[in-house]
Design an enzyme around this catalytic site. Structure first.
Site, short mmCIF file in Angstrom:
data_model
loop_
_atom_site.label_atom_id
_atom_site.label_comp_id
_atom_site.label_asym_id
_atom_site.label_seq_id
_atom_site.Cartn_x
_atom_site.Cartn_y
_atom_site.Cartn_z
CG ASP A 63 -19.50 -38.15 -40.71
OD1 ASP A 63 -18.75 -37.14 -40.95
OD2 ASP A 63 -20.11 -38.49 -39.85
CG ASP B 204 -20.69 -34.79 -38.71
OD1 ASP B 204 -21.08 -35.74 -38.32
OD2 ASP B 204 -19.19 -34.67 -39.07
CG ASP C 149 -23.53 -38.72 -38.11
OD1 ASP C 149 -24.04 -39.63 -38.47
OD2 ASP C 149 -22.24 -38.66 -37.72
P1 TTP Z 1 -17.15 -37.42 -36.83
O1 TTP Z 1 -17.97 -37.27 -37.84
O2 TTP Z 1 -16.88 -38.95 -36.40
O3 TTP Z 1 -15.71 -37.05 -37.03
P2 TTP Z 1 -15.18 -35.62 -38.04
O4 TTP Z 1 -16.35 -34.86 -38.47
O5 TTP Z 1 -14.37 -34.81 -36.93
O6 TTP Z 1 -14.12 -36.36 -39.07
P3 TTP Z 1 -14.66 -36.84 -40.38
O7 TTP Z 1 -14.06 -35.81 -41.34
O8 TTP Z 1 -13.81 -38.05 -40.80
O9 TTP Z 1 -15.90 -37.00 -40.58
O10 TTP Z 1 -17.46 -36.80 -35.58
C1 TTP Z 1 -17.71 -35.31 -35.55
C2 TTP Z 1 -17.90 -34.96 -33.94
O11 TTP Z 1 -19.02 -35.36 -33.49
C3 TTP Z 1 -16.91 -35.17 -33.35
O12 TTP Z 1 -15.94 -34.18 -32.58
C4 TTP Z 1 -17.52 -36.32 -32.20
C5 TTP Z 1 -18.60 -35.85 -32.16
N1 TTP Z 1 -19.56 -36.53 -31.40
C6 TTP Z 1 -20.12 -37.71 -31.95
O13 TTP Z 1 -19.45 -38.35 -32.79
N2 TTP Z 1 -21.12 -38.50 -31.13
C7 TTP Z 1 -21.52 -38.00 -29.98
O14 TTP Z 1 -22.44 -38.68 -29.42
C8 TTP Z 1 -21.30 -36.56 -29.74
C9 TTP Z 1 -21.83 -35.83 -28.52
C10 TTP Z 1 -20.44 -35.96 -30.56
MN MN Z 2 -17.65 -36.03 -39.65
MN MN Z 3 -20.35 -37.73 -37.85
#
Ligand code: TTP
Ligand code: MN
Ligand code: MN
Ligand code: MN
Length: 370
Positions: free
Chosen positions: A204, A206, A294
């Site tokens: 995703d 972020d 996100d």
């Molecule tokens: P992800 O997007 O799930 O993981 P990522 O970006 O490390 O890996 P990918 O490349 O597969 O997307 O989560 C990103 C960060 O956000 C991870 O450190 C966890 C954090 N996070 C949440 O996911 N939910 C929450 O409520 C909080 C506070 C943090």
């Molecule tokens: Mn991510």
């Molecule tokens: Mn995420």
């Protein structure tokens, strides 16, 4: 004492947040195996076992060279009996029998396919499997009621299981920037998650949004979402005002501005960047793809905590909180850091300051790939 073994012996501190873990992993065969077993445990809701495998994999990820001999593992932290057995199997036989049998198991395959649907977690997948549903076709004809997120997840299943590239993440960043700046001119956006750690692909995108004047960010998310919706960029969105009760982690004491934390889980409709870039032919392909995005809005006073809390990796975050609690009697969350001994919050305007409060050497994002 001098070691008599010919093999290189490694020395590694026990918390992942004390280590520098780049994307340059010299033990991918071992870490892929341990990560798969971690995933299997998580999908079976055996969280303790899952964390144990994640910690073991993380130790191997930070080693400066490949492990070739079991002797090299002496003295390494976080490697339990089970992980040892898996590593030994791979070093001796080239493959782990437990990993192989997991990959062939119908239950594991079904769990993977079903939790590959956005909005479907281990519990839902397990319930469906018990109802005899093992694949998407069976789900679609089952008459099971899907919520809005799951319907969107099923509709865009293939796209959402296709890795997102850095170029796509940057394109999403530009769209969100346009949205944010048009509703609040001086707001700032930062790419977080895996892409901030230097990953070339992710599941995703972020993004963290803030404004230099405290309070200006209040109510920003609904406006950004409306703008994106009006331009046709959103295939799905769910906006939540972060309530303190909702978060399982984080400091025990609520602060007055905690409820300002706004989040949006969404699916974007992204126009393909360029057909040549993607190696696609002119004919017969769609002009857009779905991408999971996100969005998080943080007040500037909490920005450093949000940045640290959302950059990951997930294990790095977990280890930071464990370090804070167990070694420093502090509670770290993505909003704040609370010192239990002094009974007060510790302020910070940068990630460097938070590491300093925690008595840790600063680890930059590119070295948080535990
Ligand atoms: P992800 O997007 O799930 O993981 P990522 O970006 O490390 O890996 P990918 O490349 O597969 O997307 O989560 C990103 C960060 O956000 C991870 O450190 C966890 C954090 N996070 C949440 O996911 N939910 C929450 O409520 C909080 C506070 C943090
Ligand atoms: Mn991510
Ligand atoms: Mn995420
Ligand atoms: Mn190297």
């Amino acid at each position: 004492a001098k070691c008599c073994s010919k093999a290189v012996v490694f020395s590694v501190p026990s918390y992942a947040c004390q280590r520098r873990t780049t994307l340059d992993n010299h033990n991918t065969i071992l870490t892929d195996a341990l990560s798969l077993l971690a995933e299997k445990a998580e999908l079976s809701e055996e969280d303790g076992r899952g964390v144990a495998f994640r910690r073991a994999a993380a130790v191997l990820k930070c080693l400066p060279q490949p492990v070739t001999n079991m002797m090299q593992l002496r003295g390494l932290p976080c490697l339990g009996e089970h992980s040892f057995r898996v590593i030994k199997d791979i070093l001796e036989n080239g493959t782990s029998s437990e990993v192989e049998s997991t990959q062939q198991s119908e239950r594991y395959k079904a769990l993977k396919v079903l939790t590959g649907i956005f909005g479907v977690g281990a519990k839902t997948a397990d319930r469906w499997i018990r109802a005899g549903i093992h694949n998407l076709r069976q789900l679609q004809t089952s008459g099971q009621t899907l919520n809005q997120a799951q319907r969107a997840g099923l509709q865009h299943y293939d796209d959402l299981n296709l890795p997102v590239t850095k170029a796509e993440a940057d394109a999403i960043g530009e769209i969100v920037e346009e949205a944010v700046v048009s509703v609040l001119p001086d707001a700032q956006i930062t790419l977080i998650g895996g892409f901030r750690r230097g990953k070339l692909t992710g599941h995703d995108v972020d993004l963290l949004i803030t404004h230099p004047d405290e309070g200006k960010e209040v109510g920003l998310m609904p406006k950004v979402v409306s703008w994106l919706q009006s331009k046709g960029f959103l295939l799905y969105q769910k906006t939540t005002i972060n309530s303190y009760l909702e978060s399982e982690e984080g400091p025990r004491r609520p602060s007055s501005n905690m409820d300002r934390f706004e989040r949006c889980f969404s699916i974007f409709k992204l126009r393909h960047l360029s057909r040549e870039d993607r190696g696609e032919s002119e004919s017969g392909c769609r002009l857009w793809r779905a991408v999971r995005v996100d969005l998080v809005v943080s007040p500037i006073s909490q920005f450093a905590f949000a940045l640290l809390g959302w950059t990951g990796s997930k294990l790095f975050e977990r280890e930071l909180r464990r370090w804070a609690g167990h070694e420093k009697a502090m509670s770290l969350g993505s909003h704040a850091l609370y010192d239990n001994r002094q009974s007060r919050y510790l302020r910070a305007t940068s990630e460097e300051e938070i590491f300093a409060h925690l008595g840790l050497e600063y680890i930059p994002p590119s070295e948080r790939n535990a």
